[in-house]
Write a protein that holds these residues in place. Structure first.
Motif, PDB file in Angstrom:
ATOM      1  N   LEU A   1      15.293  -0.142   3.492  1.00 22.35           N
ATOM      2  CA  LEU A   1      14.985   0.399   4.853  1.00 22.35           C
ATOM      3  C   LEU A   1      14.646   2.089   5.808  1.00 22.35           C
ATOM      4  CD1 LEU A   1      16.953  -2.474   6.442  1.00 22.35           C
ATOM      5  CD2 LEU A   1      14.602  -2.672   6.278  1.00 22.35           C
ATOM      6  N   THR A   2      15.353   2.566   5.228  1.00 20.70           N
ATOM      7  CA  THR A   2      15.135   4.003   4.923  1.00 20.70           C
ATOM      8  C   THR A   2      13.519   4.641   4.550  1.00 20.70           C
ATOM      9  OG1 THR A   2      17.595   4.159   5.703  1.00 20.70           O
ATOM     10  CG2 THR A   2      15.834   6.380   5.864  1.00 20.70           C
ATOM     11  N   ALA A   3      13.524   4.379   3.648  1.00 17.39           N
ATOM     12  CA  ALA A   3      12.329   5.128   2.982  1.00 17.39           C
ATOM     13  C   ALA A   3      11.688   4.982   2.821  1.00 17.39           C
ATOM     14  CB  ALA A   3      13.194   4.836   1.578  1.00 17.39           C
ATOM     15  N   ILE A   4      11.261   3.224   2.696  1.00 13.67           N
ATOM     16  CA  ILE A   4       9.755   2.441   3.033  1.00 13.67           C
ATOM     17  C   ILE A   4       9.427   3.043   4.161  1.00 13.67           C
ATOM     18  CG2 ILE A   4       8.358   0.407   3.320  1.00 13.67           C
ATOM     19  CD1 ILE A   4      10.001  -0.622   0.555  1.00 13.67           C
ATOM     20  N   PRO A   5       9.803   3.122   5.329  1.00 11.92           N
ATOM     21  CA  PRO A   5       8.847   3.008   6.737  1.00 11.92           C
ATOM     22  C   PRO A   5       8.808   4.467   6.992  1.00 11.92           C
ATOM     23  CG  PRO A   5      11.023   1.264   6.911  1.00 11.92           C
ATOM     24  CD  PRO A   5      11.281   2.251   6.141  1.00 11.92           C
ATOM     25  N   TYR A   6       9.892   5.595   6.599  1.00 15.18           N
ATOM     26  CA  TYR A   6       9.486   6.744   6.800  1.00 15.18           C
ATOM     27  C   TYR A   6       8.542   6.869   5.825  1.00 15.18           C
ATOM     28  CZ  TYR A   6      10.401  11.837   5.034  1.00 15.18           C
ATOM     29  OH  TYR A   6       9.614  13.057   4.835  1.00 15.18           O
ATOM     30  N   VAL A   7       8.167   6.928   4.530  1.00 13.51           N
ATOM     31  CA  VAL A   7       6.625   7.215   3.641  1.00 13.51           C
ATOM     32  C   VAL A   7       6.015   6.482   4.294  1.00 13.51           C
ATOM     33  CG1 VAL A   7       6.132   7.126   1.448  1.00 13.51           C
ATOM     34  CG2 VAL A   7       7.890   7.303   1.969  1.00 13.51           C
ATOM     35  N   ARG A   8       5.899   5.336   4.904  1.00 11.22           N
ATOM     36  CA  ARG A   8       5.331   4.588   5.922  1.00 11.22           C
ATOM     37  C   ARG A   8       4.393   5.123   6.604  1.00 11.22           C
ATOM     38  NH1 ARG A   8       4.819   0.396   9.034  1.00 11.22           N
ATOM     39  NH2 ARG A   8       3.234  -1.606   8.958  1.00 11.22           N
ATOM     40  N   TRP A   9       5.202   6.366   7.834  1.00 16.40           N
ATOM     41  CA  TRP A   9       4.895   6.571   8.907  1.00 16.40           C
ATOM     42  C   TRP A   9       4.917   7.796   8.575  1.00 16.40           C
ATOM     43  CZ3 TRP A   9       8.351  11.098  10.310  1.00 16.40           C
ATOM     44  CH2 TRP A   9       7.687  11.742  11.592  1.00 16.40           C
ATOM     45  N   ARG A  10       4.648   8.806   7.250  1.00 19.71           N
ATOM     46  CA  ARG A  10       5.049  10.282   6.855  1.00 19.71           C
ATOM     47  C   ARG A  10       3.898  10.437   6.599  1.00 19.71           C
ATOM     48  NH1 ARG A  10       4.282  14.935   6.544  1.00 19.71           N
ATOM     49  NH2 ARG A  10       5.449  16.350   6.760  1.00 19.71           N
ATOM     50  N   TYR A  11       3.297   9.823   5.603  1.00 20.04           N
ATOM     51  CA  TYR A  11       2.407   9.221   4.558  1.00 20.04           C
ATOM     52  C   TYR A  11       1.354   8.041   4.497  1.00 20.04           C
ATOM     53  CZ  TYR A  11       5.348  13.178   2.722  1.00 20.04           C
ATOM     54  OH  TYR A  11       6.237  14.144   2.775  1.00 20.04           O
ATOM     55  N   LYS A  12       1.062   7.925   5.870  1.00 21.85           N
ATOM     56  CA  LYS A  12       0.524   6.651   6.332  1.00 21.85           C
ATOM     57  C   LYS A  12      -1.089   7.206   5.628  1.00 21.85           C
ATOM     58  CE  LYS A  12      -1.711   3.338   9.642  1.00 21.85           C
ATOM     59  NZ  LYS A  12      -1.567   4.409  11.111  1.00 21.85           N
ATOM     60  N   THR A  13      -1.608   7.325   5.184  1.00 25.81           N
ATOM     61  CA  THR A  13      -2.874   7.358   3.954  1.00 25.81           C
ATOM     62  C   THR A  13      -2.961   7.863   2.620  1.00 25.81           C
ATOM     63  OG1 THR A  13      -3.513   9.700   4.503  1.00 25.81           O
ATOM     64  CG2 THR A  13      -4.509   8.845   6.152  1.00 25.81           C
ATOM     65  N   GLU A  14      -1.862   8.188   2.599  1.00 24.15           N
ATOM     66  CA  GLU A  14      -1.564   8.507   0.996  1.00 24.15           C
ATOM     67  C   GLU A  14      -0.953   7.127   0.271  1.00 24.15           C
ATOM     68  OE1 GLU A  14       0.725  11.778  -2.504  1.00 24.15           O
ATOM     69  OE2 GLU A  14       0.410  12.294  -0.340  1.00 24.15           O
TER      70      GLU A  14
END
Length: 334
Positions: A63-76
């Motif tokens: 619940l921490t890692a996926i939302p973070y990467v989803r927000w920080r690296y949206k296009t990648e």
């Protein structure tokens, strides 16, 4: 008040206070107390502690890692925007709740042997835990269906599905809430406060469990057929004969087997929903497999996709960089 037999008047250490309380008629039902052998009790408490710790850590990390990467690296990492991943996050949320207050209740019940906080608290603990459990089970079925038919879940449809999951889960247990099929109270078993069935059965829960299992099986079977058809088209049009489908199919089969060997045996043997009977040790083993699904169940979906695993690697890499920068700043200040 007069009793047929004298109330226990011996010293507290030697007093058979359980039978005395039952005989005193102060309770509407027998005062059930858990009795386990010392070694069995220590083992089950250790297993529950391990499962609860793993579950909180794994689901909180998801619940921490996926939302973070989803927000920080949206296009990648565009895959993290997909509806199945959102449902996986919802599954992690349900499992986190179960591991946070469901498993500690089991630990307390087995450790003490009774429930000290009264019938009302017992009722709400059982209600909330069963609601979360049914939501987790239903989510797994919808994840499979979402992978099969993503178009139905696009354009914000996933949010409505999550609402539907909670509503349907509430309807599933509504008979136990209002005492129609069962009653939430102290069970005298490893489940502590849970639904007790005497002359009736909550077929809604059985329908939910086996319905989710059927939905998962059918969805993954149809996905496998679609993958096989795509392989034929790619082989025919591009001459690509080395497309490997065994990894995807084996993942689907493994997810179905884990669900079938953890949730369904618990529903049949440990929840009191069927006429099947099993010994206490068998119920404990079955229950441990079921509880473990809330701890590591989300990993089945996370580790089966390389891009999601890459998202975890990126998350830990960023955390390492942030910690390193922070320590360097602290060192300069000092």
């Amino acid at each position: 008040q007069h009793f047929n037999e004298p109330f226990c008047e011996s010293t507290y250490a030697n007093c058979d206070w359980i039978s005395s309380l039952n005989h005193s008629q102060l309770f509407n039902e027998p005062f059930k107390v858990l009795n386990f052998r010392c070694l069995t009790k220590k083992c089950i408490l250790w297993v529950i502690s391990l499962i609860s710790s793993l579950g909180i850590g794994i689901n909180l990390l998801t619940l921490t890692a996926i939302p973070y990467v989803r927000w920080r690296y949206k296009t990648e990492f565009s895959i993290l925007q997909s509806p199945p991943v959102l449902l996986v996050l919802h599954l992690a949320f349900c499992n986190l709740l179960y591991c946070s207050f469901g498993l500690p209740h089991f630990f307390q019940s087995i450790n003490l042997g009774y429930f000290p906080y009264g019938r009302n608290v017992c009722f709400w603990i059982a209600l909330l835990r069963n609601l979360v459990a049914q939501s987790s089970i239903a989510t797994q079925g919808f994840i499979a269906f979402c992978v099969y038919n993503k178009k139905m879940f696009e354009n914000g449809g996933t949010k409505y599905v999550i609402v539907l999951i909670w509503i349907s889960s509430f309807i599933t247990i509504i008979g136990d809430i209002f005492g129609i099929t069962g009653e939430y109270k102290w069970t005298g078993s490893a489940y502590g406060c849970d639904a007790v069935y005497e002359d009736s059965t909550n077929f809604g829960i059985l329908a939910s469990v086996f319905g989710s299992f059927l939905l998962m099986s059918c969805s993954y079977f149809l996905i496998s057929i679609n993958l096989a058809e795509r392989k034929k088209l790619m082989t025919k049009s591009m001459g690509m004969e080395n497309v490997n489908l065994s990894k995807h199919i084996s993942t689907f089969v493994f997810i179905i087997l884990v669900f079938g060997t953890s949730v369904t045996p618990a529903a049949c043997l440990a929840w009191g929903l069927t006429d099947l009977r099993a010994g206490q040790n068998v119920k404990l083993v079955v229950s441990c497999f079921y509880w473990n699904s809330f701890a590591v169940g989300v990993l089945l979906y996370v580790l089966s996709n390389q891009r999601i695993k890459d998202a975890y690697v990126r998350f830990f890499s960023d955390i390492k960089t942030i910690c390193k920068t922070f320590l360097q700043c602290q060192y300069k200040i000092m």
